[in-house]
Design a protein around this motif. Sequence first.
Motif, PDB file in Angstrom:
ATOM      1  N   SER A  99      48.397 -29.760 -26.571  1.00 53.31           N
ATOM      2  CA  SER A  99      47.612 -30.095 -27.600  1.00 53.31           C
ATOM      3  C   SER A  99      47.097 -29.153 -28.137  1.00 53.31           C
ATOM      4  N   SER A 100      45.323 -28.914 -27.590  1.00 53.74           N
ATOM      5  CA  SER A 100      44.491 -27.006 -26.945  1.00 53.74           C
ATOM      6  C   SER A 100      44.601 -26.528 -26.590  1.00 53.74           C
ATOM      7  N   THR A 101      44.524 -25.062 -26.417  1.00 57.10           N
ATOM      8  CA  THR A 101      44.636 -24.544 -24.871  1.00 57.10           C
ATOM      9  C   THR A 101      43.113 -24.151 -24.616  1.00 57.10           C
ATOM     10  N   HIS A 110      52.575 -22.931 -28.965  1.00 54.02           N
ATOM     11  CA  HIS A 110      52.356 -23.400 -30.124  1.00 54.02           C
ATOM     12  C   HIS A 110      51.575 -24.628 -29.988  1.00 54.02           C
ATOM     13  N   GLN A 111      51.081 -25.665 -30.058  1.00 53.88           N
ATOM     14  CA  GLN A 111      49.665 -26.167 -30.231  1.00 53.88           C
ATOM     15  C   GLN A 111      50.143 -27.907 -31.244  1.00 53.88           C
ATOM     16  N   THR A 112      49.705 -28.857 -30.785  1.00 52.29           N
ATOM     17  CA  THR A 112      49.697 -29.651 -31.972  1.00 52.29           C
ATOM     18  C   THR A 112      48.172 -30.737 -32.341  1.00 52.29           C
ATOM     19  N   ARG A 115      40.944 -12.649 -46.487  1.00 48.53           N
ATOM     20  CA  ARG A 115      41.504 -13.927 -45.370  1.00 48.53           C
ATOM     21  C   ARG A 115      41.855 -13.405 -43.932  1.00 48.53           C
ATOM     22  N   LYS A 116      41.934 -14.483 -43.689  1.00 41.26           N
ATOM     23  CA  LYS A 116      41.325 -14.747 -42.411  1.00 41.26           C
ATOM     24  C   LYS A 116      42.710 -14.433 -41.072  1.00 41.26           C
ATOM     25  N   VAL A 117      42.708 -13.796 -40.298  1.00 38.33           N
ATOM     26  CA  VAL A 117      43.773 -13.056 -39.449  1.00 38.33           C
ATOM     27  C   VAL A 117      44.180 -13.704 -38.595  1.00 38.33           C
ATOM     28  N   GLY A 177      45.756 -27.843 -32.211  1.00 35.78           N
ATOM     29  CA  GLY A 177      44.772 -26.667 -32.170  1.00 35.78           C
ATOM     30  C   GLY A 177      43.578 -26.739 -32.810  1.00 35.78           C
ATOM     31  N   ARG A 178      42.163 -26.678 -31.876  1.00 34.96           N
ATOM     32  CA  ARG A 178      40.706 -27.093 -33.349  1.00 34.96           C
ATOM     33  C   ARG A 178      40.367 -26.183 -33.240  1.00 34.96           C
ATOM     34  N   GLY A 179      39.607 -25.892 -34.696  1.00 38.65           N
ATOM     35  CA  GLY A 179      39.090 -24.570 -35.149  1.00 38.65           C
ATOM     36  C   GLY A 179      37.393 -24.931 -34.681  1.00 38.65           C
ATOM     37  N   ARG A 180      36.751 -23.607 -35.542  1.00 34.42           N
ATOM     38  CA  ARG A 180      35.210 -23.989 -35.580  1.00 34.42           C
ATOM     39  C   ARG A 180      34.451 -25.266 -36.663  1.00 34.42           C
ATOM     40  N   LEU A 181      33.818 -26.188 -36.712  1.00 32.82           N
ATOM     41  CA  LEU A 181      33.054 -27.244 -37.550  1.00 32.82           C
ATOM     42  C   LEU A 181      34.350 -28.731 -38.076  1.00 32.82           C
TER      43      LEU A 181
HETATM   44  C1  BTN Z   1      38.489 -21.171 -36.074  1.00 28.02           C
HETATM   45  O1  BTN Z   1      37.797 -19.489 -36.769  1.00 28.02           O
HETATM   46  O2  BTN Z   1      38.125 -21.738 -37.190  1.00 28.02           O
HETATM   47  C2  BTN Z   1      38.509 -21.102 -34.625  1.00 28.02           C
HETATM   48  C3  BTN Z   1      39.859 -20.382 -34.359  1.00 28.02           C
HETATM   49  C4  BTN Z   1      40.044 -21.024 -32.887  1.00 28.02           C
HETATM   50  C5  BTN Z   1      41.910 -21.250 -32.293  1.00 28.02           C
HETATM   51  C6  BTN Z   1      41.899 -21.127 -30.904  1.00 28.02           C
HETATM   52  S1  BTN Z   1      43.878 -21.841 -30.800  1.00 28.02           S
HETATM   53  C7  BTN Z   1      42.817 -21.059 -29.463  1.00 28.02           C
HETATM   54  C8  BTN Z   1      41.916 -22.407 -29.268  1.00 28.02           C
HETATM   55  N1  BTN Z   1      42.575 -23.457 -28.947  1.00 28.02           N
HETATM   56  C9  BTN Z   1      42.317 -24.476 -29.458  1.00 28.02           C
HETATM   57  O3  BTN Z   1      42.051 -25.330 -30.411  1.00 28.02           O
HETATM   58  N2  BTN Z   1      41.686 -23.230 -30.639  1.00 28.02           N
HETATM   59  C10 BTN Z   1      41.475 -22.375 -30.089  1.00 28.02           C
END
Ligand code: BTN
Length: 281
Positions: free
Chosen positions: A35-37, A59-61, A134-136, A63-67
Amino acid sequence: MPAPPLSTDLTLDAIRRHLRTRTVGQTLELLDETSSTNTVALTLAHAGASDGTVVLADHQTAGRGRLGRAWHSPRGSNLYCSIVLRRDIEPEHLANWLSWVPLTAGMAAARAMTCISDLRPMLKWPNDILMGSRKVGGVLCEGAGLQKRHPCVVVGIGMNVNVEANSFPDEFREHATSLAAEAGRQFNRAELLATLLRELETVWEELSAQSGAERVRGYSRVCATLGRTVEVQLLGNASVRGRAIAIGLDGSLHVRQDATGEGAGHIEPVIVRAGDVVHVR
Ligand code: BTN
């Protein structure tokens, strides 16, 4: 049904061949899919995983970002990893250490990208890794036990490596890019990961040794936000617009608000400790 094989460039053997660290990544769990590392690493951290343990997935099903945002995590092309970071920190230094961990992780990620590609990514405060606008890549830090003298943080890092620019879903396409799209060639993910883990080990050693002023200087050199007009969405509903003028000793962003009229030149800058920054100009 057995899980499909990992793409050939991201194997434990290949990672170990490239790895030059003492601690970070010496314990490494490589998953085909999760799901998310960060979720996996948080569970491991709560169960006592040692400092430097890394969880990596192809692969993440979810994956979470900030906020609360999602992180686009397709199979076979990018890096998704989370590192368990433990330190022995005096209680009075904990808040400062916690605010510098994400910033230094962003610096390490940018340095690793430069090492393998010659590209020069910069950071949008606090830790978005940008090529141009752009975000990398990005960093998501989550606490895994901060109340004690031995804090533990999970540092999640996502890097868009070989994904094609036109394969991003609509909501990401305008603001996202990948190393391959920028450089016009593909990269070996095992080599990039090993380089990232080495750079993380270095920045976290520096973090213990450096003075506050040295940290600020190091971060400011790679911070694309300084000098820009920014719009900052603060936690809650408030926002601030003005010029980003400095990084504080605690890693905060200092913004001189746009203002007119008598006394405008004497307004103290707003000190931003958390928020979402947009580069306006
Ligand atoms: C962001 O810029 O919003 C943060 C992104 C972080 C993504 C990474 S991918 C590995 C780890 N697992 C997650 O679910 N999120 C972080």
